[in-house]
Enzyme design. Structure first.
Site, PDB file in Angstrom:
ATOM      1  N   GLU A  86      26.675  86.915  29.268  1.00  0.00           N
ATOM      2  CA  GLU A  86      25.762  87.473  30.259  1.00  0.00           C
ATOM      3  C   GLU A  86      25.173  86.308  31.043  1.00  0.00           C
ATOM      4  O   GLU A  86      24.885  85.240  30.493  1.00  0.00           O
ATOM      5  CB  GLU A  86      24.646  88.262  29.580  1.00  0.00           C
ATOM      6  N   PHE A  87      24.984  86.498  32.337  1.00  0.00           N
ATOM      7  CA  PHE A  87      24.421  85.477  33.219  1.00  0.00           C
ATOM      8  C   PHE A  87      23.025  85.890  33.649  1.00  0.00           C
ATOM      9  O   PHE A  87      22.791  87.051  33.994  1.00  0.00           O
ATOM     10  CB  PHE A  87      25.312  85.314  34.461  1.00  0.00           C
ATOM     11  N   GLY A  97      16.130  82.191  49.257  1.00  0.00           N
ATOM     12  CA  GLY A  97      16.562  82.532  50.607  1.00  0.00           C
ATOM     13  C   GLY A  97      17.282  81.423  51.344  1.00  0.00           C
ATOM     14  O   GLY A  97      17.547  81.538  52.537  1.00  0.00           O
ATOM     15  N   ALA A 132      19.648  89.705  45.943  1.00  0.00           N
ATOM     16  CA  ALA A 132      20.308  89.153  44.758  1.00  0.00           C
ATOM     17  C   ALA A 132      21.743  89.666  44.657  1.00  0.00           C
ATOM     18  O   ALA A 132      22.662  88.895  44.351  1.00  0.00           O
ATOM     19  CB  ALA A 132      19.531  89.500  43.497  1.00  0.00           C
ATOM     20  N   ILE A 133      21.947  90.942  44.928  1.00  0.00           N
ATOM     21  CA  ILE A 133      23.295  91.506  44.857  1.00  0.00           C
ATOM     22  C   ILE A 133      24.218  90.792  45.841  1.00  0.00           C
ATOM     23  O   ILE A 133      25.342  90.414  45.496  1.00  0.00           O
ATOM     24  CB  ILE A 133      23.264  93.033  45.096  1.00  0.00           C
ATOM     25  N   TYR A 136      25.050  87.289  44.486  1.00  0.00           N
ATOM     26  CA  TYR A 136      26.016  87.355  43.388  1.00  0.00           C
ATOM     27  C   TYR A 136      27.424  87.640  43.899  1.00  0.00           C
ATOM     28  O   TYR A 136      28.395  87.059  43.433  1.00  0.00           O
ATOM     29  CB  TYR A 136      25.606  88.431  42.365  1.00  0.00           C
TER      30      TYR A 136
END
Length: 193
Positions: A86-87, A97, A132-133, A136
């Site tokens: 898991e990260f 940002g 964040a999505i 990633y």
């Protein structure tokens, strides 16, 4: 490991107060879905446990200034029996940002796949955390699907999104493989004599 703007270094006990300060930031508390702050004393006690654990932790450094500046923490929580992890990432509010999270995530995946030989890394992110999505996804993660109503965002129930990255799909530049290739291509003077 580093890029032009981001580096990963050891997790350091002398930075516990800095880590703790970042962890108390309301935006981070919302992003993790945690509702309660933690005392510095409790965080210091937890640091000793973290330094002895099997998890892989890095201090993220911002390299855009004259001197490297601590900017966050990246963590891999491995399950060695199935070669996955898991990260988790945390960035200080002053560096968010600017693409540092994406760069640090990519470096951590590079390490996970090329040094620890993990086959898959996954994470959970609260669905309303669109920034964040995107970060990633830029780093190499793909959305797997939601865990319905598993989290809270600003006091409201929300889904968590599971994302993963596979070693077999990790493409593009690698700080590790390019360093190893350079070292292999450079003759060792001791061998030449």
């Amino acid at each position: 490991m580093r890029t032009e703007t981001c580096g990963l270094g050891p997790y350091r006990a002398d930075l516990v107060e800095t880590y703790w300060r970042w962890e108390q930031d309301p935006a981070l508390l919302v992003g993790y879905g945690r509702q309660a702050p933690e005392s510095l004393e409790a965080r210091t006690e937890g640091m000793a446990h973290q330094l002895r654990g099997e998890n892989i932790r890095f201090t993220i450094y911002d390299l855009s200034g004259d001197e490297p500046a601590p900017a966050g923490v990246a963590t891999l929580l491995p399950d060695h029996s199935v070669r996955t992890a898991e990260f988790v990432i945390m960035l200080g509010p002053e560096v968010r940002g600017r693409g540092l999270g994406t760069a640090a995530t990519r470096l951590t995946l590079d390490y996970a796949f090329h040094v620890t030989a993990l086959r898959m890394v996954w994470l959970k992110v609260l669905a309303p955390n669109a920034g964040a999505i995107r970060a990633y996804e830029k780093a190499g993660f793909q959305q797997v699907g939601p865990i319905r109503q598993a989290g809270y965002w600003l006091g409201r129930v929300c889904d968590e999104i599971v994302m993963d990255a596979l070693a077999t799909e990790f493409t593009g530049p690698s700080a590790i493989t390019s360093t190893v290739a350079t070292q292999e291509a450079t003759p060792d003077p001791a061998r030449l004599s």
